[in-house]
Design an enzyme around this catalytic site. Structure first.
Site, PDB file in Angstrom:
ATOM      1  N   ARG A 108       0.199  -1.145   0.555  1.00 20.83           N
ATOM      2  CA  ARG A 108       0.035  -0.027  -0.096  1.00 20.83           C
ATOM      3  C   ARG A 108       0.660   0.926   0.204  1.00 20.83           C
ATOM      4  NH1 ARG A 108      -5.353  -0.760   2.525  1.00 20.83           N
ATOM      5  NH2 ARG A 108      -5.014   1.906   2.593  1.00 20.83           N
ATOM      6  N   TYR A 113      -1.304  -1.126  -4.277  1.00 16.36           N
ATOM      7  CA  TYR A 113      -1.463  -2.449  -4.954  1.00 16.36           C
ATOM      8  C   TYR A 113      -2.924  -2.187  -3.449  1.00 16.36           C
ATOM      9  CZ  TYR A 113       2.370  -4.751  -6.740  1.00 16.36           C
ATOM     10  OH  TYR A 113       2.823  -4.691  -8.079  1.00 16.36           O
ATOM     11  N   PRO A 114      -3.917  -2.625  -3.543  1.00 17.89           N
ATOM     12  CA  PRO A 114      -4.914  -3.055  -2.166  1.00 17.89           C
ATOM     13  C   PRO A 114      -4.973  -3.846  -2.231  1.00 17.89           C
ATOM     14  CG  PRO A 114      -5.765  -3.434  -4.547  1.00 17.89           C
ATOM     15  CD  PRO A 114      -3.842  -3.338  -5.244  1.00 17.89           C
ATOM     16  N   LYS A 115      -3.703  -3.210  -0.517  1.00 14.50           N
ATOM     17  CA  LYS A 115      -4.414  -4.641   0.087  1.00 14.50           C
ATOM     18  C   LYS A 115      -4.794  -4.355   1.183  1.00 14.50           C
ATOM     19  CE  LYS A 115       0.192  -6.433  -2.479  1.00 14.50           C
ATOM     20  NZ  LYS A 115       1.127  -7.146  -1.651  1.00 14.50           N
ATOM     21  N   VAL A 116      -6.174  -5.568   2.028  1.00 11.47           N
ATOM     22  CA  VAL A 116      -5.864  -5.155   3.195  1.00 11.47           C
ATOM     23  C   VAL A 116      -5.656  -7.127   4.165  1.00 11.47           C
ATOM     24  CG1 VAL A 116      -7.440  -3.614   2.659  1.00 11.47           C
ATOM     25  CG2 VAL A 116      -8.163  -6.213   2.883  1.00 11.47           C
TER      26      VAL A 116
END
Length: 246
Positions: A108, A113-116
């Site tokens: 992130r 990157y759309p990371k969770v």
């Protein structure tokens, strides 16, 4: 700590950085990819301009990282949408869930990157390759594929996972306005595809308010692949500035 020392710091907290300032090399990165057809209206609601799409397709992926420089092994799952940026074909990364906090923070902060955090897994179960994704204690995705039924051309496999990748880089500022709002581009480099297979596959997505993968519903499974690679992720470059546009 003086200004020069502060500006040399790439991550916080300063005394115990969230991730190491190094380029990650992925060894034995194992993919389960399922491409499926979804609703065009659902895609229009999430694909950002100036990206466009031709067909309402989504690639659901589960990636098991056998070994990663500085991060160690972990698993990741998410959705990528085939798109166009002008004449270039690529993928827009819509959602990514993984079980490694340093990799989440680096993805992130250092990139876009759309990371969770989530709990993905990839395993073989009674001749089936099974990929799952849990958010908290709840299952939000289950993917199954026959295990290594048919060999896949290695060049085709490489082309499938090395298309240009687009993401939104959004950094919030103060006064409820973004300080950075860009569309960025990256691409996998230095790749070696070790093996690749295809087989019949199925995908189930389950509704969850905070992990809305099912907002892009599965209408038809189009293709599936199981690929093992070594690779490096390149850096990102901005290709569209939404703040400049406004």
């Amino acid at each position: 700590m003086n200004r020069t020392e502060i500006l040399q710091s790439l991550t916080t907290p300063l005394g115990a950085p969230a991730y190491a300032p190094t380029v990650a090399r992925f060894t034995d990165r194992e993919y389960l990819n399922i491409v499926y057809r979804t609703d065009a209206e659902a895609l229009r609601a999430v694909v950002p301009e100036p990206l466009t799409f031709h067909e309402p397709l989504v690639r659901f992926e589960v990636m098991k990282m056998g070994e990663v420089t500085s991060f160690g092994p972990y698993v990741e799952a998410g959705q990528a949408i085939p798109v166009r940026f002008g004449e270039e074909r690529g993928e827009y990364l819509h959602a990514m869930y993984l079980n490694n906090f340093p990799a989440t923070a680096a993805g992130r902060e250092a990139s876009a990157y759309p990371k969770v955090m989530g709990e993905p897994a990839l395993r073989v179960d009674h001749a089936a390759l099974v990929g799952t994704l849990d958010y908290g204690a709840e299952r939000v995705a289950t993917a199954t594929m026959g295990y290594k039924h048919f060999p896949m051309d290695l060049g085709e496999a490489e082309a499938q996972i090395t298309v240009p990748t687009y993401m939104l880089k959004i950094i919030p500022g103060y006064h409820h306005r973004p300080r950075v709002a860009e569309l960025v581009r990256t691409r996998i480099t230095d790749i070696a595809v070790k093996e690749a297979h295809t087989a019949p596959a199925r995908l189930q997505l389950f509704e969850h308010a905070l992990a809305p993968l099912a907002d892009l519903p599965v209408r038809e499974v189009v293709s599936a692949s199981h690929i093992v690679t070594d690779l490096t992720l390149a850096g990102i470059e901005p290709v569209h500035d939404y703040l400049e546009e406004s």
